[in-house]
Design a protein around this motif. Sequence first.
Motif, mmCIF file in Angstrom:
data_model
loop_
_atom_site.group_PDB
_atom_site.id
_atom_site.type_symbol
_atom_site.label_atom_id
_atom_site.label_comp_id
_atom_site.label_asym_id
_atom_site.label_seq_id
_atom_site.Cartn_x
_atom_site.Cartn_y
_atom_site.Cartn_z
ATOM 1 N N GLY A 58 18.572 35.773 -5.065
ATOM 2 C CA GLY A 58 19.985 35.932 -5.610
ATOM 3 C C GLY A 58 20.089 37.014 -6.568
ATOM 4 O O GLY A 58 21.228 37.170 -7.288
ATOM 5 N N ARG A 59 19.162 38.221 -6.297
ATOM 6 C CA ARG A 59 19.247 39.244 -7.110
ATOM 7 C C ARG A 59 19.834 40.572 -6.164
ATOM 8 O O ARG A 59 19.637 40.733 -5.019
ATOM 9 N N LYS A 60 20.614 41.352 -6.742
ATOM 10 C CA LYS A 60 21.429 42.406 -6.340
ATOM 11 C C LYS A 60 20.217 43.529 -6.144
ATOM 12 O O LYS A 60 19.870 43.839 -7.136
ATOM 13 N N ILE A 61 20.071 44.147 -5.061
ATOM 14 C CA ILE A 61 19.224 45.106 -4.756
ATOM 15 C C ILE A 61 20.133 46.258 -4.145
ATOM 16 O O ILE A 61 21.003 46.032 -3.339
ATOM 17 N N GLY A 62 19.852 47.414 -4.607
ATOM 18 C CA GLY A 62 20.508 48.550 -4.064
ATOM 19 C C GLY A 62 20.016 49.878 -3.698
ATOM 20 O O GLY A 62 18.849 49.957 -4.329
ATOM 21 N N TRP A 63 20.305 50.617 -2.999
ATOM 22 C CA TRP A 63 19.809 51.926 -2.487
ATOM 23 C C TRP A 63 20.548 52.871 -2.891
ATOM 24 O O TRP A 63 22.005 52.910 -2.299
ATOM 25 N N GLU A 64 20.365 53.773 -3.854
ATOM 26 C CA GLU A 64 21.218 54.897 -4.047
ATOM 27 C C GLU A 64 20.478 56.249 -3.855
ATOM 28 O O GLU A 64 19.706 56.768 -3.877
ATOM 29 N N PHE A 65 21.709 57.107 -2.964
ATOM 30 C CA PHE A 65 21.266 58.339 -2.685
ATOM 31 C C PHE A 65 20.862 59.210 -3.774
ATOM 32 O O PHE A 65 22.093 59.321 -4.515
ATOM 33 N N ILE A 66 19.876 59.995 -3.927
ATOM 34 C CA ILE A 66 19.810 60.715 -4.929
ATOM 35 C C ILE A 66 19.799 62.202 -4.454
ATOM 36 O O ILE A 66 20.549 62.843 -5.139
ATOM 37 N N ALA A 67 19.311 62.634 -3.670
ATOM 38 C CA ALA A 67 19.220 63.916 -3.186
ATOM 39 C C ALA A 67 18.616 64.218 -1.613
ATOM 40 O O ALA A 67 17.582 63.604 -1.329
ATOM 41 N N VAL A 68 18.897 65.427 -1.134
ATOM 42 C CA VAL A 68 18.205 65.975 0.001
ATOM 43 C C VAL A 68 17.046 66.959 -0.737
ATOM 44 O O VAL A 68 17.454 67.975 -1.129
ATOM 45 N N SER A 69 15.747 66.580 -0.679
ATOM 46 C CA SER A 69 14.859 67.349 -1.604
ATOM 47 C C SER A 69 14.083 68.193 -0.786
ATOM 48 O O SER A 69 13.492 69.337 -1.426
ATOM 49 N N GLU A 70 14.032 68.316 0.534
ATOM 50 C CA GLU A 70 13.479 69.319 1.461
ATOM 51 C C GLU A 70 14.293 69.632 2.655
ATOM 52 O O GLU A 70 14.744 68.500 3.086
ATOM 53 N N LEU A 71 14.067 70.573 3.165
ATOM 54 C CA LEU A 71 14.859 71.073 4.425
ATOM 55 C C LEU A 71 14.125 72.051 5.205
ATOM 56 O O LEU A 71 14.186 73.241 4.269
ATOM 57 N N ARG A 72 13.618 71.683 6.081
ATOM 58 C CA ARG A 72 12.498 72.800 6.668
ATOM 59 C C ARG A 72 13.096 73.136 8.267
ATOM 60 O O ARG A 72 13.076 72.326 8.928
ATOM 61 N N LEU A 73 13.213 74.320 8.596
ATOM 62 C CA LEU A 73 13.380 74.660 9.945
ATOM 63 C C LEU A 73 12.122 74.238 10.551
ATOM 64 O O LEU A 73 10.858 74.755 10.247
ATOM 65 N N LEU A 74 12.196 73.678 11.790
ATOM 66 C CA LEU A 74 10.856 73.517 12.570
ATOM 67 C C LEU A 74 10.917 74.477 13.791
ATOM 68 O O LEU A 74 11.879 74.927 14.400
ATOM 69 N N PRO A 75 9.553 74.888 13.955
ATOM 70 C CA PRO A 75 9.420 75.715 15.109
ATOM 71 C C PRO A 75 9.524 74.984 16.446
ATOM 72 O O PRO A 75 9.978 73.861 16.416
ATOM 73 N N GLN A 76 9.470 75.595 17.452
ATOM 74 C CA GLN A 76 9.694 75.073 18.753
ATOM 75 C C GLN A 76 8.697 73.984 18.959
ATOM 76 O O GLN A 76 7.405 74.090 18.451
ATOM 77 N N PHE A 77 9.169 73.009 19.541
ATOM 78 C CA PHE A 77 8.460 71.777 19.823
ATOM 79 C C PHE A 77 7.347 71.988 20.725
ATOM 80 O O PHE A 77 7.336 72.340 21.962
ATOM 81 N N THR A 78 5.953 71.660 20.242
ATOM 82 C CA THR A 78 4.927 71.749 21.157
ATOM 83 C C THR A 78 3.957 70.520 20.836
ATOM 84 O O THR A 78 3.986 70.161 19.896
ATOM 85 N N ASP A 79 2.926 70.297 21.629
ATOM 86 C CA ASP A 79 2.128 69.049 21.603
ATOM 87 C C ASP A 79 1.289 69.302 20.626
ATOM 88 O O ASP A 79 0.592 70.260 20.249
ATOM 89 N N GLY A 80 1.389 68.245 19.412
ATOM 90 C CA GLY A 80 0.503 68.342 18.361
ATOM 91 C C GLY A 80 1.016 69.106 16.952
ATOM 92 O O GLY A 80 0.398 69.422 16.216
ATOM 93 N N ILE A 81 2.464 69.520 17.218
ATOM 94 C CA ILE A 81 3.083 70.170 16.266
ATOM 95 C C ILE A 81 3.122 69.549 14.868
ATOM 96 O O ILE A 81 3.226 68.174 14.772
ATOM 97 N N GLU A 82 2.631 70.253 13.811
ATOM 98 C CA GLU A 82 2.622 69.481 12.430
ATOM 99 C C GLU A 82 4.181 69.686 12.015
ATOM 100 O O GLU A 82 4.695 70.513 11.818
ATOM 101 N N LEU A 83 4.665 68.124 11.672
ATOM 102 C CA LEU A 83 5.824 68.020 11.322
ATOM 103 C C LEU A 83 5.968 67.972 9.604
ATOM 104 O O LEU A 83 6.809 68.253 8.998
#
Length: 119
Positions: A58-83
């Motif tokens: 019976g407790r109210k639980i919420g998710w509050e958007f805080i921020a986009v803390s990281e944004l990285r351009l990804l290189p071309q996808f290849t097998d084993g690419i580290e994300l």
Amino acid sequence: MKWYLSKIIFRILTPDKSGPGQFEEKIRLIRAQTKQDALQKASAFGENEESEFTNAAGRKIGWEFIAVSELRLLPQFTDGIELNSHLEEMPAMEEFISLQRDKHRKLFLSVSGDKQPEK
């Protein structure tokens, strides 16, 4: 179109303000023309995922958007690419390693039946 890796941060809101703060980091792939477009899309995802519900106790639980803390351009996808990579210091190193290896074994078993993973 380009692919970006975003980290979106939420605060979990509970009626109990005395406990430690809880936060959730969500890693999302964003497809956009520019970094500015990707940031706007990631922010929109965060805002759209804000929510509130009443749990079984019976407790109210919420998710509050805080921020986009990281944004990285990804290189071309290849097998084993580290994300993503995360470095963390652990005082109980052996327990952490044991826990991670146990998670690996369980994951391996859940997808392969009864074979044991290579170390």
